[in-house]
Design a protein around this motif. Sequence first.
Motif, PDB file in Angstrom:
ATOM      1  N   ASN A 119       0.912  -1.187   0.092  1.00  0.00           N
ATOM      2  CA  ASN A 119      -0.290  -0.071   0.089  1.00  0.00           C
ATOM      3  C   ASN A 119       0.945   1.334  -0.156  1.00  0.00           C
ATOM      4  OD1 ASN A 119      -1.998   2.062   0.527  1.00  0.00           O
ATOM      5  ND2 ASN A 119      -3.147   0.637   1.814  1.00  0.00           N
ATOM      6  N   ASP A 120       0.775   2.201  -0.881  1.00  0.00           N
ATOM      7  CA  ASP A 120       1.468   3.249  -1.229  1.00  0.00           C
ATOM      8  C   ASP A 120       0.964   4.450  -0.460  1.00  0.00           C
ATOM      9  OD1 ASP A 120      -0.606   3.771  -2.713  1.00  0.00           O
ATOM     10  OD2 ASP A 120       0.253   4.247  -4.536  1.00  0.00           O
ATOM     11  N   PRO A 174       0.597   5.149   3.366  1.00  0.00           N
ATOM     12  CA  PRO A 174       1.010   4.960   4.590  1.00  0.00           C
ATOM     13  C   PRO A 174      -0.119   5.448   5.731  1.00  0.00           C
ATOM     14  CG  PRO A 174       2.533   6.460   4.021  1.00  0.00           C
ATOM     15  CD  PRO A 174       1.785   5.878   2.834  1.00  0.00           C
ATOM     16  N   ALA A 175      -0.661   6.815   5.203  1.00  0.00           N
ATOM     17  CA  ALA A 175      -1.794   7.188   6.311  1.00  0.00           C
ATOM     18  C   ALA A 175      -3.117   6.460   6.404  1.00  0.00           C
ATOM     19  CB  ALA A 175      -2.021   8.628   5.775  1.00  0.00           C
ATOM     20  N   GLU A 176      -3.293   5.721   4.826  1.00  0.00           N
ATOM     21  CA  GLU A 176      -4.580   4.953   4.916  1.00  0.00           C
ATOM     22  C   GLU A 176      -4.079   3.391   5.992  1.00  0.00           C
ATOM     23  OE1 GLU A 176      -7.289   3.950   1.348  1.00  0.00           O
ATOM     24  OE2 GLU A 176      -5.688   2.553   1.195  1.00  0.00           O
ATOM     25  N   VAL A 177      -2.976   2.924   5.822  1.00  0.00           N
ATOM     26  CA  VAL A 177      -2.773   1.834   6.312  1.00  0.00           C
ATOM     27  C   VAL A 177      -2.715   2.090   7.849  1.00  0.00           C
ATOM     28  CG1 VAL A 177      -0.956   0.247   6.726  1.00  0.00           C
ATOM     29  CG2 VAL A 177      -1.304   1.147   4.558  1.00  0.00           C
ATOM     30  N   ALA A 178      -2.085   3.191   8.501  1.00  0.00           N
ATOM     31  CA  ALA A 178      -2.370   3.627   9.847  1.00  0.00           C
ATOM     32  C   ALA A 178      -3.603   3.903  10.189  1.00  0.00           C
ATOM     33  CB  ALA A 178      -1.408   4.799  10.068  1.00  0.00           C
ATOM     34  N   ASP A 179      -4.640   4.326   9.450  1.00  0.00           N
ATOM     35  CA  ASP A 179      -5.827   4.675   9.983  1.00  0.00           C
ATOM     36  C   ASP A 179      -6.802   3.264  10.090  1.00  0.00           C
ATOM     37  OD1 ASP A 179      -8.480   6.324  10.084  1.00  0.00           O
ATOM     38  OD2 ASP A 179      -8.927   4.902   8.377  1.00  0.00           O
ATOM     39  N   LEU A 180      -6.311   2.192   8.984  1.00  0.00           N
ATOM     40  CA  LEU A 180      -6.974   1.171   9.154  1.00  0.00           C
ATOM     41  C   LEU A 180      -6.628   0.331  10.301  1.00  0.00           C
ATOM     42  CD1 LEU A 180      -6.914  -0.033   5.302  1.00  0.00           C
ATOM     43  CD2 LEU A 180      -8.977   0.651   6.813  1.00  0.00           C
ATOM     44  N   LYS A 181      -5.230   0.309  10.511  1.00  0.00           N
ATOM     45  CA  LYS A 181      -4.588  -0.527  11.621  1.00  0.00           C
ATOM     46  C   LYS A 181      -5.387   0.159  13.201  1.00  0.00           C
ATOM     47  CE  LYS A 181      -0.229  -1.758   9.950  1.00  0.00           C
ATOM     48  NZ  LYS A 181       1.490  -1.743  10.293  1.00  0.00           N
ATOM     49  N   GLU A 182      -5.517   1.268  13.358  1.00  0.00           N
ATOM     50  CA  GLU A 182      -6.129   1.690  14.309  1.00  0.00           C
ATOM     51  C   GLU A 182      -7.439   1.502  14.684  1.00  0.00           C
ATOM     52  OE1 GLU A 182      -6.813   6.398  16.583  1.00  0.00           O
ATOM     53  OE2 GLU A 182      -5.869   6.075  14.567  1.00  0.00           O
ATOM     54  N   ARG A 183      -8.325   1.479  13.386  1.00  0.00           N
ATOM     55  CA  ARG A 183      -9.740   1.142  13.580  1.00  0.00           C
ATOM     56  C   ARG A 183      -9.753  -0.420  13.858  1.00  0.00           C
ATOM     57  NH1 ARG A 183     -13.084   2.836   9.039  1.00  0.00           N
ATOM     58  NH2 ARG A 183     -11.313   3.016   7.642  1.00  0.00           N
ATOM     59  N   TYR A 184      -9.107  -1.087  13.098  1.00  0.00           N
ATOM     60  CA  TYR A 184      -9.076  -2.551  13.247  1.00  0.00           C
ATOM     61  C   TYR A 184      -8.903  -2.942  14.846  1.00  0.00           C
ATOM     62  CZ  TYR A 184      -8.784  -7.373  11.558  1.00  0.00           C
ATOM     63  OH  TYR A 184      -9.116  -8.723  11.198  1.00  0.00           O
ATOM     64  N   ARG A 185      -7.980  -2.475  15.314  1.00  0.00           N
ATOM     65  CA  ARG A 185      -7.601  -2.810  16.779  1.00  0.00           C
ATOM     66  C   ARG A 185      -8.744  -2.153  17.530  1.00  0.00           C
ATOM     67  NH1 ARG A 185      -2.166  -0.776  15.335  1.00  0.00           N
ATOM     68  NH2 ARG A 185      -0.731  -2.419  15.530  1.00  0.00           N
ATOM     69  N   ALA A 186      -9.502  -1.219  17.275  1.00  0.00           N
ATOM     70  CA  ALA A 186     -10.597  -0.655  17.981  1.00  0.00           C
ATOM     71  C   ALA A 186     -12.123  -1.190  17.765  1.00  0.00           C
ATOM     72  CB  ALA A 186     -10.744   0.959  17.804  1.00  0.00           C
TER      73      ALA A 186
END
Length: 353
Positions: A250-251, A253-265
């Motif tokens: 994924n080019d 990184p802001a999208e990846v960080a957002d997805l990880k944060e929401r996935y964990r929550a």
Amino acid sequence: MTDQRMLTGDRPTGKLHLGHYVGSIANRVQLQHKYETFLIIADLHMLTTKNTREDIAKVSTNARDMVLDSLAAGIEPTRATFYLQSAIPEVSELNTLFQNLVTVPRLERVPSLKDMARDSGKEEMPYGLLGYPVLQAADILCVKAHVVPVGKDNHAHVEVTREIARRFNHLYGETFPVPELVESEVPTLVGTDGQGKMSKSVGNVIYLSDSSEDVRKRVAGMYTDPNRVRADVPGTVEGNPVFAYHDAFNDNPAEVADLKERYRAGKVGDVEVKDKLAAAINRFLDPVRERRARYEEQSGLVDEIIVEGTERTRREVQQVVFEVRKAMGLTAAYNQLRRKAERARKSRERTTP
């Protein structure tokens, strides 16, 4: 580009996939600008685990696919020489000569050989598989390669090559460069099923040649966190294949960080995470597809690249074999016999009425 050479390659067992790209091809694309590059289509190595007539009949098709995938991924035909291993018989001669410079116990200590035998369903170690590192040494030294880019699992193989080069030079004089390993500290890409690395034989792959729809289907079926039964359940990112692919391809990184944060929550569903992953992989593969289409339009081009590269490599290898035979004294031995035989023939002709 320096005057140093690099050799690497693959066995022609099918099309290349994202695991190949992460594990080796991306590195080759970068290194081709630094070294004169030889890329081997290692069909003799393929025979150690796949040697039926059906396997061998697929070599030409698989070789074309491999080269086309490599070109599509960014290897430039003007910077790399592709060649078919079995079309250069002199490599087998070097293999025979090198066999006497290494012991059976030394080869038995190469850890990956037992793994290869097990993975291919062999109950006992075939002689050819035990000698795999020796043939690999012939591949590397036949073009006097200075560097070999490898992953950690192949370090032991190349160390055998280094030992053979040093042993030959010690016995017969400086003939070969002792090749250096170029570290490839890349992660192994887990398969789409989350079970081990991506593998054609298992089928848990995304191919470099997959269409956008193929990618979407494969990503939709990917393994995720097995304990997450609903979108509102907090999920695990670490070790989750979907996020491993996001990190790799994924080019945004802001999208990846957002997805990880929401996935964990527990604030995003697997469908959205996978949809965005499929979109990211397709963005990554779009230029690959464009290059592939451009090369495919040129009928017979890949065949020409393989044949011309093989012929060029064979000329190089023939010269190296000549140097090896001369250094060992094999050329002198035959020349002495030939001269004495010629003198005997001429003597008989003079005395024959």
